[in-house]
Design an enzyme around this catalytic site. Sequence first.
Site, PDB file in Angstrom:
ATOM      1  CG  ASN A  40       4.851  -9.691  17.768  1.00 47.65           C
ATOM      2  OD1 ASN A  40       3.675  -9.818  17.497  1.00 47.65           O
ATOM      3  ND2 ASN A  40       5.170  -9.486  18.899  1.00 47.65           N
ATOM      4  CB  ILE A  41       6.823 -15.673  15.594  1.00 40.04           C
ATOM      5  CG1 ILE A  41       5.811 -15.515  14.649  1.00 40.04           C
ATOM      6  CG2 ILE A  41       6.878 -17.221  16.459  1.00 40.04           C
ATOM      7  CD1 ILE A  41       5.959 -16.406  13.507  1.00 40.04           C
ATOM      8  CD  GLU A  42       6.788 -11.928  22.452  1.00 41.40           C
ATOM      9  OE1 GLU A  42       6.044 -12.549  23.566  1.00 41.40           O
ATOM     10  OE2 GLU A  42       6.663 -10.715  22.360  1.00 41.40           O
ATOM     11  CB  CYS A  51      10.141  -8.052  14.598  1.00 41.78           C
ATOM     12  SG  CYS A  51      11.212  -7.307  16.276  1.00 41.78           S
ATOM     13  CD  GLU A  53       8.605  -4.520  12.416  1.00 46.07           C
ATOM     14  OE1 GLU A  53       8.333  -5.532  12.719  1.00 46.07           O
ATOM     15  OE2 GLU A  53       8.636  -3.302  12.495  1.00 46.07           O
ATOM     16  CB  CYS A  84      13.159  -2.835  16.662  1.00 49.36           C
ATOM     17  SG  CYS A  84      13.575  -4.161  15.860  1.00 49.36           S
ATOM     18  CB  CYS A  87      12.491  -3.963  12.124  1.00 52.27           C
ATOM     19  SG  CYS A  87      12.316  -5.644  12.971  1.00 52.27           S
TER      20      CYS A  87
HETATM   21  N1  THU Z   1       8.390  -6.230  17.801  1.00 56.11           N
HETATM   22  C1  THU Z   1       7.834  -6.221  16.590  1.00 56.11           C
HETATM   23  O1  THU Z   1       7.650  -7.154  16.273  1.00 56.11           O
HETATM   24  N2  THU Z   1       8.496  -5.200  15.831  1.00 56.11           N
HETATM   25  C2  THU Z   1       9.136  -4.252  16.051  1.00 56.11           C
HETATM   26  O2  THU Z   1       9.806  -3.403  15.383  1.00 56.11           O
HETATM   27  C3  THU Z   1       9.216  -3.766  17.726  1.00 56.11           C
HETATM   28  C4  THU Z   1       9.222  -4.920  18.539  1.00 56.11           C
HETATM   29  C5  THU Z   1       8.023  -7.091  18.965  1.00 56.11           C
HETATM   30  C6  THU Z   1       8.979  -8.055  19.260  1.00 56.11           C
HETATM   31  C7  THU Z   1       8.538  -8.858  20.706  1.00 56.11           C
HETATM   32  O3  THU Z   1       7.772  -9.896  20.137  1.00 56.11           O
HETATM   33  C8  THU Z   1       7.431  -7.423  20.998  1.00 56.11           C
HETATM   34  O4  THU Z   1       7.434  -6.460  19.904  1.00 56.11           O
HETATM   35  C9  THU Z   1       7.902  -6.887  22.258  1.00 56.11           C
HETATM   36  O5  THU Z   1       8.954  -6.181  21.964  1.00 56.11           O
END
Ligand code: THU
Length: 130
Positions: A40-42, A51, A53, A84, A87
Amino acid sequence: MQDLVKAAIAARAKAHAPYSKFFVGAAMRDEHGHVHGGCNIENAAYPQGWCAEPSAISHLIMAGGTKVTEVVVMGNGDTLCTPCGGCRQKIREFAKGDVKIHCCTESGALIQTFTLDQLLPASFGPENLT
Ligand code: THU
């Protein structure tokens, strides 16, 4: 499955998640048997983050894969980190309903395996447009 677990752990170590501090690693196998990781890359502008995925899907596509045949996802600690909703749909684009999605702890122990059909029943996919 151990190659996927290893790739997901390595990907998770690269996660950029300074805001949620929820570090996610994903790994996907393509139809050639090759494994692709993603994290994941915020973003400081929160909705612009993404996310793990879709990161893995990007790597799979750019490496020449066209199908997702097996998935591993892991979040923090022993938390069950299922993909999620968004995804699930993104995986659906490249995966059949019987594709296995293994949810693991951050150290790679299996918590639970789902099929894509279990996570996204009665899904809408590419076939619906033909
Ligand atoms: N996140 C994912 O990378 N994949 C998912 O399927 C669920 C959520 C990440 C997004 C965000 O950076 C962090 O988890 C918190 O929601």
